[in-house]
Scaffold this active site. Structure first.
Site, PDB file in Angstrom:
ATOM      1  N   GLU A   1      -3.247  -0.194   8.402  1.00  0.00           N
ATOM      2  CA  GLU A   1      -2.048   0.229   9.137  1.00  0.00           C
ATOM      3  C   GLU A   1      -2.145  -0.307  10.559  1.00  0.00           C
ATOM      4  OE1 GLU A   1      -1.106   4.422   9.304  1.00  0.00           O
ATOM      5  OE2 GLU A   1      -1.525   4.692   7.167  1.00  0.00           O
TER       6      GLU A   1
ATOM      7  N   TYR B   1      -3.818   2.052  16.095  1.00  0.00           N
ATOM      8  CA  TYR B   1      -2.594   2.130  16.911  1.00  0.00           C
ATOM      9  C   TYR B   1      -2.882   1.991  18.406  1.00  0.00           C
ATOM     10  CZ  TYR B   1      -0.308   3.367  12.606  1.00  0.00           C
ATOM     11  OH  TYR B   1       0.172   3.309  11.327  1.00  0.00           O
TER      12      TYR B   1
ATOM     13  N   ASN C   1      -6.941   1.871  10.241  1.00  0.00           N
ATOM     14  CA  ASN C   1      -5.610   2.127  10.798  1.00  0.00           C
ATOM     15  C   ASN C   1      -5.761   2.177  12.312  1.00  0.00           C
ATOM     16  OD1 ASN C   1      -4.919   2.437   8.141  1.00  0.00           O
ATOM     17  ND2 ASN C   1      -4.437   4.623   8.283  1.00  0.00           N
TER      18      ASN C   1
ATOM     19  N   GLU D   1      -7.199   8.501   6.347  1.00  0.00           N
ATOM     20  CA  GLU D   1      -7.423   9.186   7.630  1.00  0.00           C
ATOM     21  C   GLU D   1      -7.905  10.624   7.480  1.00  0.00           C
ATOM     22  OE1 GLU D   1      -4.112   8.795  10.304  1.00  0.00           O
ATOM     23  OE2 GLU D   1      -4.164   6.613  10.268  1.00  0.00           O
TER      24      GLU D   1
ATOM     25  N   ARG E   1       0.860  -1.190   0.000  1.00  0.00           N
ATOM     26  CA  ARG E   1       0.000   0.000   0.000  1.00  0.00           C
ATOM     27  C   ARG E   1       0.892   1.236   0.000  1.00  0.00           C
ATOM     28  NH1 ARG E   1      -2.259   3.028   4.810  1.00  0.00           N
ATOM     29  NH2 ARG E   1      -3.871   4.353   3.923  1.00  0.00           N
TER      30      ARG E   1
ATOM     31  N   HIS F   1      -2.797  10.846   0.721  1.00  0.00           N
ATOM     32  CA  HIS F   1      -2.211  10.632   2.050  1.00  0.00           C
ATOM     33  C   HIS F   1      -1.532  11.952   2.441  1.00  0.00           C
ATOM     34  CE1 HIS F   1      -0.780   7.245   4.908  1.00  0.00           C
ATOM     35  NE2 HIS F   1      -0.455   8.393   5.490  1.00  0.00           N
TER      36      HIS F   1
HETATM   37  C1  FCB Z   1      -0.991   7.268  10.701  1.00  0.00           C
HETATM   38  C2  FCB Z   1      -0.589   7.735   9.324  1.00  0.00           C
HETATM   39  C3  FCB Z   1       0.720   7.183   8.842  1.00  0.00           C
HETATM   40  C4  FCB Z   1       1.740   7.060   9.949  1.00  0.00           C
HETATM   41  C5  FCB Z   1       1.154   6.415  11.182  1.00  0.00           C
HETATM   42  C6  FCB Z   1       2.128   6.251  12.313  1.00  0.00           C
HETATM   43  O1  FCB Z   1      -1.826   8.213  11.274  1.00  0.00           O
HETATM   44  O2  FCB Z   1      -1.577   7.389   8.382  1.00  0.00           O
HETATM   45  O3  FCB Z   1       1.155   7.980   7.773  1.00  0.00           O
HETATM   46  O4  FCB Z   1       2.336   8.267  10.191  1.00  0.00           O
HETATM   47  O5  FCB Z   1       0.040   7.118  11.615  1.00  0.00           O
END
Ligand code: FCB
Length: 456
Positions: free
Chosen positions: A364, A300, A298, A163, A74, A118
């Site tokens: 992500e 985290y 995405n 995002e 990607r 992006h």
């Molecule tokens: C996300 C982004 C990506 C990267 C990660 C850590 O928000 O999409 O570009 O920076 O965080």
């Protein structure tokens, strides 16, 4: 733990974070060039001028992907390479780079997953108002069509936006990202115009025969502090109301219009208090509601909130009055982000219930740690543990019935981590920014084995 037979394994990057070559082959300036070159915006004054020099090293990078056995890659297209000023004629040399990239990927049997936006908006468009200007949505659709006209014969997987919450609310709300504007009304308007651009681009791509179209969101389960470590904890009514509102602002603001053609009432209320709803024109929601095939997720960390009577709204969260943003009681990554793997399964199950007609893909997931390169190796055991823990939750979500098609690790390479610059390393491949040498970390070799056995 074994994954479904057709599960897609891959890795992700983004143009401004890895390409460098910012003045080459007719590329125009993006808002991230302007922003990173403005002192005080990015840690250590870093810019994407050279980044990983992927623009010149893409063949070697694809070689690495092949060695790891990636089935999907990607990446994003830099709009200012295609239209240096954001509109009008197409720069053939810019488009030719992605043409070569796609051919090289296909020759290595790696499926290209193209993201159209992006975050590197052409500066020319920002000078005309950026995403606060409704016209930018139409320019985005033109650009999407131009890229699809050239690559659509070989690329099956298309993402419109990456995002939009971050791009709108950090870009135009709290100013931590480019273009660094700070106005809650501008942020709400930008979010709507991004969605409109998504809808228009989706229609253009579909008309051109695009096979699969995806919208990628940064989503998190919104939890109270007690729920982080105890999913069965029952929040107070006040805490539950706050969590419900923040979920609407973070996730439903984007997915409800795209999938159902409606805005949550919390989003309308936030707009009413911040610049009004005049930018939402009759017919917009119908345009935004263009069928998509996949939601890209995405993930985290979770979003942790509780009731905070009397608190003003956070600059990144118009409509978040009376909300206290809390931290999870959990170990953290080098970003300071709490590590809560089961937040991912909770999120995926929720999304599959709320949007059952659309498939899901983790587009992500990954972590920054203080990596040490020693004797040509990086023993990043923490990253292996992070990825392993999150993949187990992906497996649990599949078992619970989520229609999850694949997993893309963030990121293939250490790269320009936006406002954090190069000091935060997310790659499974180490990049020495002096020599630009790539060294697969232990996590890359571990991931290769996961892919080989299609499981953990
Ligand atoms: C996300 C982004 C990506 C990267 C990660 C850590 O928000 O999409 O570009 O920076 O965080």
């Amino acid at each position: 733990m074994i994954f479904p037979e057709d599960f897609v394994w891959g890795a992700a990057t983004a143009s401004y974070q890895i390409e460098g070559a910012v003045k080459e082959d007719g590329r125009g300036q993006s808002i991230w060039d302007t922003f990173s070159h403005t002192p005080g915006n990015v840690a250590d004054g870093d810019t994407g001028d050279v980044a990983c020099d992927h623009y010149h090293r893409y063949k070697d990078d694809i070689g690495l992907m092949g060695e790891l056995g990636l089935a999907a890659y990607r990446f994003s297209i830099a709009w200012p390479r295609i239209q240096p000023d954001g509109e009008g004629s197409i720069n053939p040399r810019g488009l030719a780079f992605y043409d070569r990239l796609v051919d090289e990927l296909l020759a290595a049997k790696i499926s290209p997953y193209v993201t159209l936006y992006h975050w590197d908006l052409p500066q020319g468009l920002e000078d005309r108002g950026g995403w606060t200007n409704r016209d930018t949505a139409y320019r985005f659709a033109d650009y999407a069509q131009a890229v699809h006209d050239r690559l659509g014969d070989r690329v099956s997987d298309w993402t419109t936006l990456n995002e939009p919450w971050v791009a709108a609310f950090l870009g135009y709300g709290n100013g931590v990202h480019a273009p660094g504007r700070r106005d809650p009304g501008d942020a709400m308007r930008s979010a709507h115009h991004m969605l409109l651009g998504h809808g228009l681009a989706t229609r253009a791509l579909r008309a051109g025969g695009a096979q699969r179209i995806m919208l990628v969101v940064n989503s998190s389960p919104v939890l109270t502090p007690a729920q982080v470590n105890d999913p069965s904890a029952v929040p107070s009514e006040a805490d539950a109301a706050v969590a419900h509102r923040i979920h609407a602002l973070l996730t439903r603001q984007f997915l409800d219009p795209a999938v159902y053609g409606t805005y949550p009432e919390e989003v309308i209320a936030a707009a009413e208090r911040n610049g009004g709803t005049g930018h939402i024109q009759d017919g917009d929601l119908a345009l935004i509601n263009a069928p998509i095939d996949l939601i890209g997720v995405n993930y985290y960390n979770p979003c942790v909130v509780e009731a905070g009577p009397g608190l003003p709204a956070d600059a990144a969260w118009p409509g978040s009055e009376d909300v206290k943003f809390a931290t999870a009681d959990a170990p953290t990554t080098a970003m300071g982000w709490p590590i809560v793997p089961d937040g991912l399964s909770r999120l995926l199950v929720r999304l599959s219930e709320d949007y059952p007609q659309v498939g899901l893909m983790v587009t992500e997931n990954g972590a920054a740690f203080e990596d040490v390169l020693e004797n040509g190796r990086v023993h990043d055991a923490q990253r292996v543990a992070y990825l392993d823990g999150h993949l187990r939750e992906v497996g649990r979500a599949i078992e619970a019935g989520a229609d999850l098609r694949g997993y893309l690790v963030w990121s293939l390479l250490d790269n320009f981590e936006w406002a954090e610059g190069y000091r935060r390393r997310f790659g499974i491949v180490h990049v020495d920014y002096g020599t630009l040498t790539r060294v697969p970390k232990d996590s890359a070799l571990w991931y290769r084995d996961v892919i080989r056995r299609n499981g953990l």
